[in-house]
Design a protein around this motif. Structure first.
Motif, PDB file in Angstrom:
ATOM      1  N   PHE A 130     -27.489 -20.838 -33.326  1.00  0.00           N
ATOM      2  CA  PHE A 130     -27.419 -19.722 -32.086  1.00  0.00           C
ATOM      3  C   PHE A 130     -28.621 -19.683 -31.491  1.00  0.00           C
ATOM      4  N   HIS A 155     -28.008 -18.550 -36.976  1.00  0.00           N
ATOM      5  CA  HIS A 155     -26.874 -18.704 -37.004  1.00  0.00           C
ATOM      6  C   HIS A 155     -25.995 -17.669 -36.531  1.00  0.00           C
ATOM      7  N   GLN A 191     -23.951 -22.337 -30.615  1.00  0.00           N
ATOM      8  CA  GLN A 191     -23.249 -21.025 -31.034  1.00  0.00           C
ATOM      9  C   GLN A 191     -23.583 -20.111 -29.852  1.00  0.00           C
ATOM     10  N   ARG A 208     -15.912 -25.710 -29.907  1.00  0.00           N
ATOM     11  CA  ARG A 208     -17.226 -25.896 -30.254  1.00  0.00           C
ATOM     12  C   ARG A 208     -17.116 -27.215 -31.196  1.00  0.00           C
ATOM     13  N   SER A 213     -18.906 -26.423 -37.178  1.00  0.00           N
ATOM     14  CA  SER A 213     -17.573 -26.105 -36.728  1.00  0.00           C
ATOM     15  C   SER A 213     -16.603 -27.098 -37.444  1.00  0.00           C
TER      16      SER A 213
END
Length: 430
Positions: A130, A155, A191, A208, A213
């Motif tokens: 993220f 994340h 993310q 994604r 993922s």
């Protein structure tokens, strides 16, 4: 058909070896028994008198130089199998169009047009997670890994901060441990980009593709199958997006941030960045509707960025080859790295200096010994790393000096836990 270890399969009547995507650094085994499957494929072809085909739209500089100088045969494919040509690359100057969570206005407009036409958008950001940094704007504190010279990555769906080098993870603090102020999440990962795209394009299928993922078995196949079944959709991911997939519905490829690879200290960083861009651009325009490629950069006048518009890979890398020739670097020279690892910095430095001194004292003419110096990642998983770079215009002096040095350090009584490794033709100096 197999991965790099398939090269060792015994075959009674070998006639042809094909190395697909020969530029991929994954062909180099980095730990334990170090080897490059591409180079060993060439050697096995020579020993067994078998033909070897190295295939790539973005060959390494070593392979390209061998082909253009006549050492290898050179077959150039100027069109795709369906007869179409790759789309040209357009640049978006991020100094003029300021990105908001990685997205500029021209890119958003192009995405809207592509989706309205029923086509897919691929967005490449080679950074998962993220946010790259958890920092305090008040006092400057930054969340760092206690075991590595690396910052912790945040994340989105995990209340922990994670080190992508050693796997260390711990609670994600909300306030600065130094001054108590709230912490800010800085930097962009796939993310975060996914969340921003969901706000801009509600109701549009969003997929994604990154290591986070596709953790469970079959997840990648499921995602790729879903992409092939969709029309208007957005796919965001890391470099696995550029791995040779054929998606006819892709009308737009956007490269979010390419500048980090243009000014790296690593020898091959710029070459790898250029390869990634060209490979990603190759996903666009494979169907009947054509395609576009938008590259967001703060350096649109960089020679390599300008060369992307030529759609001629040898012309693109000509400046890199000129730099390598001036510096005596591959393919105009040969390299080896000696890496020393130990549990404390002083032991590592002392043994690296001893090896470097022996290499200099016994070096033959034409061999340069550079270092020792701390590796770009000096401490990884509580172990310190020093490295010595050897550079030579010929292979023989390189191998002879390394053989003598190896015999010398094997006679030493190394402290427990100290490891020394030789890496011939390193694919990364980091």
């Amino acid at each position: 058909v197999g991965t790099r270890s398939a090269l060792f399969t015994p075959l009674p009547d070998l006639g042809l070896i094909i190395v697909d995507e020969e530029h991929d650094s994954a062909f180099k085994q980095q730990d334990g028994f170090r080897y490059n499957a591409r180079d060993l494929a060439i050697k096995r072809g020579q020993l067994e008198q078998a033909a070897v085909v190295l295939g790539s739209a973005t060959p390494t500089l070593e392979t390209l130089h061998a082909a253009t100088t006549g050492r290898y045969g050179h077959a150039r494919l100027t069109t795709r199998p369906d007869g179409t040509h790759p789309p040209t690359v357009e640049t978006v100057d991020t100094r003029v169009h300021t990105p908001d969570e990685g997205l500029t206005a021209p890119l958003l407009d192009a995405m809207q047009q592509t989706l309205a036409a029923g086509h897919q958008c691929f967005l490449l950001l080679n950074r998962r997670g993220f946010a790259r940094v958890l920092a305090c704007d008040a006092c400057g504190w930054v969340a760092e890994c206690p075991d590595c010279d690396a910052r912790l990555t945040i994340h989105a769906h995990n209340p922990r901060a994670v080190c992508h080098l050693c796997g260390h993870h711990g609670p994600r603090p909300e306030r600065c441990p130094e001054c108590g102020e709230p912490l800010a999440q800085r930097g962009l990962g796939t993310q975060r980009l996914e969340q921003a795209l969901a706000r801009h394009f509600p109701g549009i299928p969003l997929i994604r593709l990154d290591r986070d993922s596709i953790r469970h078995k079959g997840a990648l196949e499921e995602a790729l199958d879903r992409i092939r079944r969709l029309n208007a959709a957005i796919v965001v991911g890391t470099q696995m997006l550029a791995k040779g997939h054929d998606f006819p519905q892709v009308g737009l490829v956007g490269v979010i941030d390419v500048d980090q690879g243009l000014f790296s200290v690593d020898l091959r960083a710029t070459e790898n960045t250029l390869q990634l861009i060209v490979q990603a651009a190759g996903r666009a325009g494979r169907g009947s509707g054509g395609g576009r490629v938008l590259l967001q950069t703060g350096h649109p006048d960089h020679p390599l960025i300008r060369g992307l518009n030529a759609a001629d890979y040898p012309a693109m890398v000509a400046p890199l080859l000129a730099e390598r020739e001036a510096a005596g670097m591959p393919p105009h020279g040969h390299l080896a790295l000696v890496r020393v690892e130990a549990g404390d910095a002083e032991t590592t430095r002392r043994h690296a200096e001893r090896i470097a001194t022996h290499l200099r004292d016994t070096a033959t003419e034409g061999l340069r010994v550079l270092g020792p110096a701390p590796a770009p990642r000096h401490r990884v998983n509580r172990r310190f790393r020093e490295q010595i770079l050897l550079q030579s215009t010929r292979r023989n002096p390189l191998h002879e000096s390394l053989a003598r040095a190896r015999h010398a350090w094997q006679a030493d009584d190394l402290p427990r836990g100290t490891r020394i490794a030789i890496d011939i033709d390193p694919v990364s100096l980091a």
